[in-house]
Design a protein around this motif. Structure first.
Motif, PDB file in Angstrom:
ATOM      1  N   VAL A 135      -2.833  -0.915  -4.128  1.00  0.00           N
ATOM      2  CA  VAL A 135      -3.917   0.067  -4.355  1.00  0.00           C
ATOM      3  C   VAL A 135      -5.269  -0.640  -4.250  1.00  0.00           C
ATOM      4  CG1 VAL A 135      -4.991   1.564  -6.091  1.00  0.00           C
ATOM      5  CG2 VAL A 135      -2.514   1.640  -5.744  1.00  0.00           C
ATOM      6  N   LYS A 184      -6.024  -1.510  -0.618  1.00  0.00           N
ATOM      7  CA  LYS A 184      -6.409  -0.305   0.131  1.00  0.00           C
ATOM      8  C   LYS A 184      -7.872   0.061  -0.132  1.00  0.00           C
ATOM      9  CE  LYS A 184      -4.606   4.255   1.416  1.00  0.00           C
ATOM     10  NZ  LYS A 184      -5.887   4.966   1.458  1.00  0.00           N
ATOM     11  N   SER A 185      -8.319  -0.173  -1.356  1.00  0.00           N
ATOM     12  CA  SER A 185      -9.705   0.184  -1.696  1.00  0.00           C
ATOM     13  C   SER A 185     -10.694  -0.648  -0.868  1.00  0.00           C
ATOM     14  CB  SER A 185      -9.970  -0.007  -3.198  1.00  0.00           C
ATOM     15  OG  SER A 185     -10.032  -1.386  -3.529  1.00  0.00           O
ATOM     16  N   MET A 188       0.834  -1.212   0.000  1.00  0.00           N
ATOM     17  CA  MET A 188       0.000   0.000   0.000  1.00  0.00           C
ATOM     18  C   MET A 188       0.866   1.258   0.000  1.00  0.00           C
ATOM     19  SD  MET A 188      -3.386  -0.982   2.258  1.00  0.00           S
ATOM     20  CE  MET A 188      -2.548  -1.496   3.742  1.00  0.00           C
ATOM     21  N   ASN A 194       3.885   1.554  -1.221  1.00  0.00           N
ATOM     22  CA  ASN A 194       4.550   1.670  -2.529  1.00  0.00           C
ATOM     23  C   ASN A 194       3.557   1.814  -3.676  1.00  0.00           C
ATOM     24  OD1 ASN A 194       7.070   1.358  -1.318  1.00  0.00           O
ATOM     25  ND2 ASN A 194       6.986  -0.869  -1.463  1.00  0.00           N
ATOM     26  N   GLN A 195       2.278   1.772  -3.339  1.00  0.00           N
ATOM     27  CA  GLN A 195       1.189   1.917  -4.318  1.00  0.00           C
ATOM     28  C   GLN A 195       1.352   0.962  -5.502  1.00  0.00           C
ATOM     29  OE1 GLN A 195       0.931   6.202  -5.109  1.00  0.00           O
ATOM     30  NE2 GLN A 195      -0.528   6.371  -3.435  1.00  0.00           N
ATOM     31  N   THR A 196       1.682  -0.297  -5.183  1.00  0.00           N
ATOM     32  CA  THR A 196       1.715  -1.315  -6.235  1.00  0.00           C
ATOM     33  C   THR A 196       0.275  -1.547  -6.699  1.00  0.00           C
ATOM     34  OG1 THR A 196       1.369  -3.223  -4.787  1.00  0.00           O
ATOM     35  CG2 THR A 196       3.653  -2.455  -5.048  1.00  0.00           C
ATOM     36  N   GLU A 197       0.141  -2.212  -7.826  1.00  0.00           N
ATOM     37  CA  GLU A 197      -1.203  -2.464  -8.375  1.00  0.00           C
ATOM     38  C   GLU A 197      -2.088  -3.169  -7.342  1.00  0.00           C
ATOM     39  OE1 GLU A 197      -3.328  -5.097 -11.912  1.00  0.00           O
ATOM     40  OE2 GLU A 197      -1.152  -4.909 -11.889  1.00  0.00           O
TER      41      GLU A 197
END
Length: 213
Positions: free
Chosen positions: A47, A50-51, A39, A41-44
């Motif tokens: 993300v 997190k949603s 989360m 590193n905002q990997t696919e």
């Protein structure tokens, strides 16, 4: 070395995992750390996870499996191997892990299974009591308050009550047994007696892992 560590809550899995990582220099992959890193590193998959978390929903297996795959594909795993801790939690996740490892060309070499009698875990996990006035924490068996203490001065959190702990253990046993049998059929499981001193447990693990190296 590429390893899994398994054991019921309270069996000392976290303590032994830290010792294995320190001694054998494998990457420690715990589910919580993996989610936080993905989360951050905002990997696919991070993300996507997190949603769900932001909506207060459970993260579906396919997202968890995807986060594991992202982590296992990283360079430090190729260089040092891994110790996977807290995954797989279900037999479906175990099958997904088989597929992930095969797709990455990684071979699982051992499953360390720390065995402790559930009855002693119930005593260990449900003995925590908290002083109502000071908030100080004690354990009825292993760290009782001094002298003849008055039980009415103490309370237990819901999570620590025997019936809650027993439910948690029962769920873990029901989920864990098929996973252990799955890996036992592959000849990967090494049972470790967990009801010993911490260093003795680790000495037993060390013997197993030294042979695997």
């Amino acid at each position: 070395m590429n390893l899994l560590i398994m054991g019921l809550p309270g069996a000392g899995k976290g303590t032994q995992a830290a010792k294995i990582v320190d001694k054998f220099h494998v990457a420690h992959i715990s589910t919580g750390d993996m989610f936080r890193a993905a989360m951050a590193n905002q990997t696919e998959m991070g993300v996507l996870a997190k949603s769900y978390i932001d909506k207060g929903e459970l993260v579906p297996d396919e997202v968890t499996n995807g986060i594991v795959k992202e982590r296992l594909a990283q360079d430090d795993i190729k260089a040092h191997g891994f110790l996977l801790d807290g995954y797989p939690r279900t037999i479906e996740q175990a099958h997904a892990l088989d597929e992930t490892l095969a797709s990455l060309g990684i071979e699982l070499e051992g499953v360390i299974n720390i065995q402790v009698d559930p009855a002693s875990l119930l005593e260990r996990l449900s003995g925590r009591i908290i002083h109502k006035e000071t908030g100080e924490t004690f354990h009825k068996v292993f760290n009782p308050p001094a002298g003849d203490y008055n039980e009415e001065d103490y309370y237990q959190r819901e999570d620590d009550k025997p019936e809650t702990v027993k439910r948690r253990l029962d769920v873990n046993i029901a989920q864990g047994e098929p996973i252990i049998e799955h890996y036992r059929a592959k000849g990967l499981v090494h049972d470790i007696e967990g009801n010993q001193e911490i260093d003795t447990v680790f000495a037993d693990i060390e013997k197993v892992l030294t042979k695997l190296q």
